[in-house]
Design a protein around this motif. Structure first.
Motif, PDB file in Angstrom:
ATOM      1  N   ASP A   1      -4.125  10.525  -3.065  1.00 13.21           N
ATOM      2  CA  ASP A   1      -4.178  10.423  -1.605  1.00 13.21           C
ATOM      3  C   ASP A   1      -5.584  10.655  -1.085  1.00 13.21           C
ATOM      4  O   ASP A   1      -6.016  10.017  -0.132  1.00 13.21           O
ATOM      5  CB  ASP A   1      -3.256  11.465  -0.947  1.00 13.21           C
ATOM      6  N   GLU A   2      -6.271  11.602  -1.709  1.00 11.12           N
ATOM      7  CA  GLU A   2      -7.587  11.998  -1.218  1.00 11.12           C
ATOM      8  C   GLU A   2      -8.686  11.009  -1.587  1.00 11.12           C
ATOM      9  O   GLU A   2      -9.649  10.846  -0.852  1.00 11.12           O
ATOM     10  CB  GLU A   2      -7.943  13.382  -1.781  1.00 11.12           C
ATOM     11  N   LYS A   3      -8.553  10.338  -2.710  1.00  6.34           N
ATOM     12  CA  LYS A   3      -9.666   9.566  -3.243  1.00  6.34           C
ATOM     13  C   LYS A   3      -9.439   8.060  -3.283  1.00  6.34           C
ATOM     14  O   LYS A   3     -10.398   7.297  -3.251  1.00  6.34           O
ATOM     15  CB  LYS A   3      -9.959  10.073  -4.659  1.00  6.34           C
ATOM     16  N   TYR A   4      -8.178   7.605  -3.342  1.00  6.02           N
ATOM     17  CA  TYR A   4      -7.904   6.194  -3.605  1.00  6.02           C
ATOM     18  C   TYR A   4      -7.007   5.546  -2.558  1.00  6.02           C
ATOM     19  O   TYR A   4      -6.198   6.212  -1.918  1.00  6.02           O
ATOM     20  CB  TYR A   4      -7.203   6.034  -4.962  1.00  6.02           C
ATOM     21  N   VAL A   5      -7.144   4.249  -2.451  1.00  4.63           N
ATOM     22  CA  VAL A   5      -6.150   3.421  -1.788  1.00  4.63           C
ATOM     23  C   VAL A   5      -5.272   2.898  -2.919  1.00  4.63           C
ATOM     24  O   VAL A   5      -5.753   2.187  -3.803  1.00  4.63           O
ATOM     25  CB  VAL A   5      -6.796   2.248  -1.019  1.00  4.63           C
TER      26      VAL A   5
ATOM     27  N   ARG B   1       0.849  -1.191   0.000  1.00 10.60           N
ATOM     28  CA  ARG B   1       0.000   0.000   0.000  1.00 10.60           C
ATOM     29  C   ARG B   1       0.886   1.243   0.000  1.00 10.60           C
ATOM     30  O   ARG B   1       1.890   1.301   0.703  1.00 10.60           O
ATOM     31  CB  ARG B   1      -0.889  -0.003   1.236  1.00 10.60           C
ATOM     32  N   ARG B   2       0.503   2.205  -0.808  1.00 12.55           N
ATOM     33  CA  ARG B   2       1.279   3.442  -0.927  1.00 12.55           C
ATOM     34  C   ARG B   2       0.450   4.613  -0.421  1.00 12.55           C
ATOM     35  O   ARG B   2      -0.567   4.961  -1.009  1.00 12.55           O
ATOM     36  CB  ARG B   2       1.664   3.693  -2.387  1.00 12.55           C
ATOM     37  N   ASP B   3       0.908   5.224   0.659  1.00 12.76           N
ATOM     38  CA  ASP B   3       0.250   6.411   1.207  1.00 12.76           C
ATOM     39  C   ASP B   3       1.141   7.627   0.988  1.00 12.76           C
ATOM     40  O   ASP B   3       2.354   7.507   0.861  1.00 12.76           O
ATOM     41  CB  ASP B   3       0.015   6.248   2.716  1.00 12.76           C
ATOM     42  N   GLY B   4       0.532   8.801   0.969  1.00 13.71           N
ATOM     43  CA  GLY B   4       1.291  10.044   0.928  1.00 13.71           C
ATOM     44  C   GLY B   4       1.962  10.351  -0.395  1.00 13.71           C
ATOM     45  O   GLY B   4       2.990  11.010  -0.427  1.00 13.71           O
ATOM     46  N   LEU B   5       1.372   9.918  -1.498  1.00 17.71           N
ATOM     47  CA  LEU B   5       1.992  10.186  -2.792  1.00 17.71           C
ATOM     48  C   LEU B   5       2.033  11.679  -3.100  1.00 17.71           C
ATOM     49  O   LEU B   5       2.965  12.163  -3.714  1.00 17.71           O
ATOM     50  CB  LEU B   5       1.258   9.450  -3.909  1.00 17.71           C
TER      51      LEU B   5
ATOM     52  N   ILE C   1       0.969  -5.582   2.359  1.00 20.08           N
ATOM     53  CA  ILE C   1       1.958  -5.070   3.291  1.00 20.08           C
ATOM     54  C   ILE C   1       1.720  -3.569   3.406  1.00 20.08           C
ATOM     55  O   ILE C   1       1.634  -2.883   2.399  1.00 20.08           O
ATOM     56  CB  ILE C   1       3.391  -5.331   2.786  1.00 20.08           C
ATOM     57  N   TYR C   2       1.607  -3.084   4.612  1.00 17.26           N
ATOM     58  CA  TYR C   2       1.352  -1.660   4.816  1.00 17.26           C
ATOM     59  C   TYR C   2       2.643  -0.971   5.212  1.00 17.26           C
ATOM     60  O   TYR C   2       3.343  -1.409   6.117  1.00 17.26           O
ATOM     61  CB  TYR C   2       0.278  -1.451   5.879  1.00 17.26           C
ATOM     62  N   ILE C   3       2.943   0.106   4.546  1.00 14.53           N
ATOM     63  CA  ILE C   3       4.163   0.864   4.791  1.00 14.53           C
ATOM     64  C   ILE C   3       3.795   2.153   5.515  1.00 14.53           C
ATOM     65  O   ILE C   3       2.911   2.896   5.075  1.00 14.53           O
ATOM     66  CB  ILE C   3       4.860   1.229   3.461  1.00 14.53           C
ATOM     67  N   ASP C   4       4.464   2.425   6.647  1.00 13.77           N
ATOM     68  CA  ASP C   4       4.226   3.675   7.371  1.00 13.77           C
ATOM     69  C   ASP C   4       4.827   4.837   6.590  1.00 13.77           C
ATOM     70  O   ASP C   4       5.875   4.677   5.947  1.00 13.77           O
ATOM     71  CB  ASP C   4       4.853   3.642   8.764  1.00 13.77           C
ATOM     72  N   LYS C   5       4.176   5.971   6.683  1.00 15.11           N
ATOM     73  CA  LYS C   5       4.725   7.171   6.060  1.00 15.11           C
ATOM     74  C   LYS C   5       6.015   7.569   6.795  1.00 15.11           C
ATOM     75  O   LYS C   5       6.128   7.424   7.996  1.00 15.11           O
ATOM     76  CB  LYS C   5       3.748   8.342   6.180  1.00 15.11           C
ATOM     77  N   ALA C   6       6.974   8.097   6.030  1.00 15.10           N
ATOM     78  CA  ALA C   6       8.206   8.604   6.645  1.00 15.10           C
ATOM     79  C   ALA C   6       7.855   9.828   7.484  1.00 15.10           C
ATOM     80  O   ALA C   6       7.017  10.641   7.095  1.00 15.10           O
ATOM     81  CB  ALA C   6       9.212   8.965   5.561  1.00 15.10           C
ATOM     82  N   LYS C   7       8.471   9.923   8.613  1.00 13.36           N
ATOM     83  CA  LYS C   7       8.178  11.069   9.507  1.00 13.36           C
ATOM     84  C   LYS C   7       9.326  12.030   9.513  1.00 13.36           C
ATOM     85  O   LYS C   7      10.413  11.753   9.291  1.00 13.36           O
ATOM     86  CB  LYS C   7       7.892  10.561  10.910  1.00 13.36           C
TER      87      LYS C   7
ATOM     88  N   THR D   1      -2.178   0.745  -4.375  1.00 16.04           N
ATOM     89  CA  THR D   1      -1.364  -0.426  -4.081  1.00 16.04           C
ATOM     90  C   THR D   1      -0.421  -0.672  -5.241  1.00 16.04           C
ATOM     91  O   THR D   1      -0.824  -0.668  -6.397  1.00 16.04           O
ATOM     92  CB  THR D   1      -2.259  -1.670  -3.868  1.00 16.04           C
ATOM     93  N   GLU D   2       0.858  -0.840  -4.912  1.00 15.79           N
ATOM     94  CA  GLU D   2       1.852  -1.208  -5.919  1.00 15.79           C
ATOM     95  C   GLU D   2       2.010  -2.723  -5.888  1.00 15.79           C
ATOM     96  O   GLU D   2       2.226  -3.313  -4.837  1.00 15.79           O
ATOM     97  CB  GLU D   2       3.193  -0.554  -5.621  1.00 15.79           C
TER      98      GLU D   2
END
Length: 125
Positions: free
Chosen positions: A32-36, A17-21, A119-125, A38-39
């Motif tokens: 980010d606003e509308k979709y989940v 899963r890709r968050d924060g594109l 697999i869920y990846i946390d956003k970099a902080k 996944t790569e």
């Protein structure tokens, strides 16, 4: 197992899963606003192929976003060359043909380990 007796995997599929594109590339903020997003990666031997899936939770469907230059933006964002899902599926089929396994065999229960793993990846902080 190949003809030399060496055991080789047919292929590995990974789903991430890709968050924060939009943080990486503003033109992808709508994703980010509308979709989940996944790569999906398909790999075997030294080959690796990528494609992306877009799930719209509001409609409960997978769909292709209507975003100009989407493929180019994602490829630039991930420094990769991605394929369409159709091309990705062709690469899977090609690999199955190379190792002499039919799609029906892979779809059989004994090959369930080939299913996508989320697999869920946390956003970099």
């Amino acid at each position: 197992m190949d003809n030399t007796g060496e055991i080789k995997p047919i292929y590995d599929i990974e789903a991430v899963r890709r968050d924060g594109l939009g943080e990486a590339m503003p033109s992808l903020q709508e994703l980010d606003e509308k979709y989940v997003v996944t790569e999906y990666s398909l790999s075997y031997d030294t080959q690796k192929y990528h494609t992306f899936g877009f799930y719209n939770p509001d409609k409960d469907i997978d769909e292709d976003p209507d975003i100009p230059n989407l493929k180019e933006s994602i490829d630039k964002c991930f420094a990769t060359e991605s394929l369409s899902i159709d091309e990705f599926d062709k690469m899977k089929k090609k690999r199955l043909e190379e190792v002499g396994v039919s799609e029906e065999v892979v779809d059989d229960e004994e090959f369930e380990k080939l299913e996508y793993t989320q697999i869920y990846i946390d956003k970099a902080k």
